[in-house]
Design an enzyme around this catalytic site. Structure first.
Site, short mmCIF file in Angstrom:
data_model
loop_
_atom_site.label_atom_id
_atom_site.label_comp_id
_atom_site.label_asym_id
_atom_site.label_seq_id
_atom_site.Cartn_x
_atom_site.Cartn_y
_atom_site.Cartn_z
N GLU A 49 -7.63 -27.33 11.80
CA GLU A 49 -7.67 -26.73 10.46
C GLU A 49 -8.45 -25.42 10.42
O GLU A 49 -7.98 -24.43 9.88
CB GLU A 49 -8.28 -27.73 9.47
N TYR B 168 0.80 -1.22 0.00
CA TYR B 168 0.00 0.00 0.00
C TYR B 168 0.84 1.28 0.00
O TYR B 168 0.30 2.37 -0.15
CB TYR B 168 -0.98 -0.01 1.18
#
Length: 364
Positions: free
Chosen positions: A192, A106
């Site tokens: 997970e 950015y």
């Protein structure tokens, strides 16, 4: 074959010298009216990768290389962007400051075609300089969470108590800055998905399995989550268990925590936990646990392709039981998510499944 050893550089001067050597080479080529070339080891081919049971997937001693040429239409832009990143690395290391890849992107959005382009170049620069990525002072933005019996001090001096959270603590961007690690945990459980992580917190898993550290990478783990899991293993040497969906994607995620990835093979010494064990859900236990097919799903063509690709991984030779489970998955063509255990009972995962598996050391 041997492995390509990533040199952990602790002195900033060494990083600066390596950057300056690359720039000097470019200047030398230009002064001779020769097209400058940047050379980096190729991170995209399995031909450069070997398997070391004590480290995971590692880059070979003499890997093939890829070149980035200024006089090539295909790579001129990447050459310029790589030089820009090298310049930024030199500035950050020289001033002993840090920034995230997102912040770097950015700073000049129009310069890079996208965030993924910058991410790839940063990895290439680390590989080119033969240093761990964090020594470039460009950090990844964390997305993983940790909770449970763990206390530590972050790089900016904040004291973190992971036992006091109901939703998890964001893993710091600067994992290498963590200090004063303390725990009474008996094991580390890596799950997970964030949904499973939050469910286990809500159902107070600690009451059923004792003190532990709970971690999620929210799907495929980012580098900081992998660094953090490795840090805990190095510091405490606790059993590290992994809970993933019974599908090829879950197996890929677990393999990444345990053995690493092709793209990060040059940093395997810092990112893998070869002693990690597969706690569940095993494909071979799914139909026994869930006789009804309501909670099961058919493997897609993409799933089958991924499963067959997993069977070719070099570490499968050291994991015959994994191979059997993957073959069972392909044979039955059925997969299951962790959430399907809630069909048996809402607290089946935390109250029955995990306590029994952990108590009986029922893992692969």
């Amino acid at each position: 074959m041997g492995d390509y050893v990533t040199i952990l550089i602790t002195r900033s001067a060494d990083v600066l010298r390596r950057v300056e050597a690359v720039v000097a080479s470019v200047i030398d080529s230009v002064s001779k009216n020769e097209p400058p070339i940047l050379v980096s080891h190729n991170r995209t081919t399995w031909n450069n990768i070997s398997f070391d049971p004590s480290k995971g997937l590692v880059m070979n001693y003499s890997p093939s290389v890829k070149t980035i040429r200024l006089n090539s239409a295909n790579s001129a832009q990447k050459f310029a962007l790589t030089m820009k990143v090298l310049s930024k690395v030199h500035q950050l290391v020289r001033t002993d400051t840090f920034c995230t890849k997102r912040e770097l992107y950015y700073q000049d959005v129009k310069l890079f075609p996208g965030q993924s382009t910058l991410d790839d170049i940063v990895d290439d620069v680390a590989c080119m300089l033969q240093v761990p990525r964090w020594n470039l002072h460009i950090l990844a933005t964390s997305k993983g969470l940790v909770a449970g019996d763990l206390f530590f001090t972050s790089g900016d001096g904040e004291h973190i108590d992971c036992s006091s959270t109901g939703t998890g603590v964001l893993i710091p961007n600067h994992v290498q800055g963590i200090s004063n690690l303390q725990t009474e945990a008996e094991f580390v459980l890596v799950v997970e998905k964030d949904a499973t992580f939050q469910l286990l917190l809500d159902q107070k898993l600690r009451q059923y399995v004792g003190p532990h550290i709970l971690i999620t990478g929210k799907g495929f783990p980012d580098v900081n989550t992998r660094l953090f899991v490795r840090l805990l293993w190095q510091h405490f040497r606790l059993p590290t268990l992994c809970l993933v969906d019974a599908d090829p994607h879950g197996l890929e995620i677990m393999s990444t925590y345990k053995y690493g990835s092709k793209a990060q093979s040059f940093e395997a010494n810092h990112l893998t936990v070869p002693s990690l064990r597969w706690l569940g859900i095993l494909p071979s236990e799914v139909q026994r646990l869930i006789p009804s097919t309501n909670g099961l799903m058919q493997l897609t063509e993409r799933d089958i392709k991924k499963a067959n690709e997993l069977l070719t991984r070099p570490y499968l030779s050291a994991q015959p039981l994994w191979k059997t489970e993957i073959e069972y998955l392909i044979k039955t063509k059925m997969k299951a998510e962790i959430q399907c255990l809630s069909q048996i009972a809402i607290d089946f995962l935390s109250n029955i499944y995990l306590p029994n598996k952990i108590r009986n050391s029922s893992w692969l």
